[in-house]
Design a protein around this motif. Sequence first.
Motif, PDB file in Angstrom:
ATOM      1  N   ASP A  98      45.051 -43.516  -3.343  1.00 34.89           N
ATOM      2  CA  ASP A  98      45.131 -43.659  -1.890  1.00 34.89           C
ATOM      3  C   ASP A  98      43.757 -43.485  -1.255  1.00 34.89           C
TER       4      ASP A  98
ATOM      5  N   ASN B 161      45.027 -44.548   5.103  1.00 31.02           N
ATOM      6  CA  ASN B 161      46.453 -44.897   5.175  1.00 31.02           C
ATOM      7  C   ASN B 161      46.800 -46.033   4.224  1.00 31.02           C
TER       8      ASN B 161
ATOM      9  N   HIS C 189      47.456 -47.522   0.261  1.00 31.92           N
ATOM     10  CA  HIS C 189      47.837 -47.268  -1.124  1.00 31.92           C
ATOM     11  C   HIS C 189      47.359 -48.446  -1.962  1.00 31.92           C
TER      12      HIS C 189
ATOM     13  N   LYS D 183      52.158 -44.252   2.225  1.00 33.52           N
ATOM     14  CA  LYS D 183      51.122 -44.842   3.073  1.00 33.52           C
ATOM     15  C   LYS D 183      51.648 -46.086   3.791  1.00 33.52           C
TER      16      LYS D 183
END
Length: 446
Positions: free
Chosen positions: A288, A291, A293, A320
């Motif tokens: 990650d 915000n 992934h 996320k």
Amino acid sequence: MRPFASAPPRRTTDRLPLVLAAVLLLVGGLLLALPDRAGAAADTLISQGRPATSSSVEDSTFGPEKAFDGVSTTRWASTEGVDPQWIKVDLGPSATVSRVKLVWEAAYAKAYRVETSADGTTWTRLATETAGNGGTDDWTGLTGTGRYLRVYGTARGTSYGYSLYTVEVYGTTPTTPPPTGAFTVVAAGDIAAQCTASSSSCAHPKTAALAQRIAPSFYLTMGDNQYDDARLSDFRNYYDKTWGAFKAQTRPVPGNHESYDPAGAFSGYKSYFGAIAYPQGKPYYSYDQGNWHFVALDSNTFDDAAQIQWLKDDLARNTKGCIAAYFHHPLYSSGGHGNDPVSKPVWQILYGARADLVLNGHDHHYERFAPQDPSGRATADGIVEIVGGMGGAEPYDIETVQPNSQKRISGTYGVLKLDLTDTTYTWQYVGTDDQVKDSGPTYTCH
């Protein structure tokens, strides 16, 4: 001396403090008598945290983003002893510029220009300095528009390079304040041909230098990192001499050439990258950033039930708001290899998880597609695919243009510069000449 700005005064600090104090007292009295001047203090800062690039960096600790991070003690620094040099910030579409404040380190510019551009290629001059003496330059009363602002140094004031603690751009944008969680990623596939910088036609030293100039948060590769058989000795002799300079910041995936190693599939790849490429014990993994992934996959083994189950479980755990996946073989491509159906089951899983972006290599060209579903139907909730296989291997021609393909470039080496925020993403394809060859739309995450 400054014909390109409407009477923009330049204020230099840390020079003649006694005279400055007297001038400030005088100016203060004038401001009381001229209330319309108070509007200058209402300018909105629009550059902080925005994606930045530069012509060069002294080293990775002095990246261009340091001039826009709002921290007065960090700075951008260029390579020493070379003119010209520049630093550029992406303000977002349709920005207007009314003021630019520069805080120089000891390595200042004697001569420079402040410029704006709508496309990163054609520049309009806002202000010109021909007798700089460092300190703080505060250009006010500017009238400029464009997505990008650049400080272009043409003559150094010292024997060093150029170095700025702060570049503050004031004005307006349609999305003021700037987005949160902004970061930049550089991506490329199909990289290290068996050549070195001693050959002028060798491209991977040039793409590596470009990638470093962009100074991203991290780098990712979309396979075929090393040609032709990806032996450990080849990685050491070629890839390591160029892209290996930022190996510790790289998140790679394997391509088909990594499987050709006579010592065993992925033997050289795994020995060279180690835990960087196998952080979870397999050649596929996730991580990650902000915000986002990111899912790194091995498309050589999409028929491996264990990888497919891992992908489903990984996406089910994700919290996320934005998802990007990258692997070597593209489901859609207008290049010589063409569409590769091996990736369709993975696309179906990603589409079901509302993934946003897929990055691929394999075909040696640049291409971007409109959002589409796994069956190739254009849809607003589809996945955006980008082929970025121009990291250094011999280019392939465009052969059969696929539906939903929006832009194709072959023969121009370069890298993807991805600019991501907590809710949006956009990108540029940047050539080794530092010129932007294509700019993608700005998408909102699903």
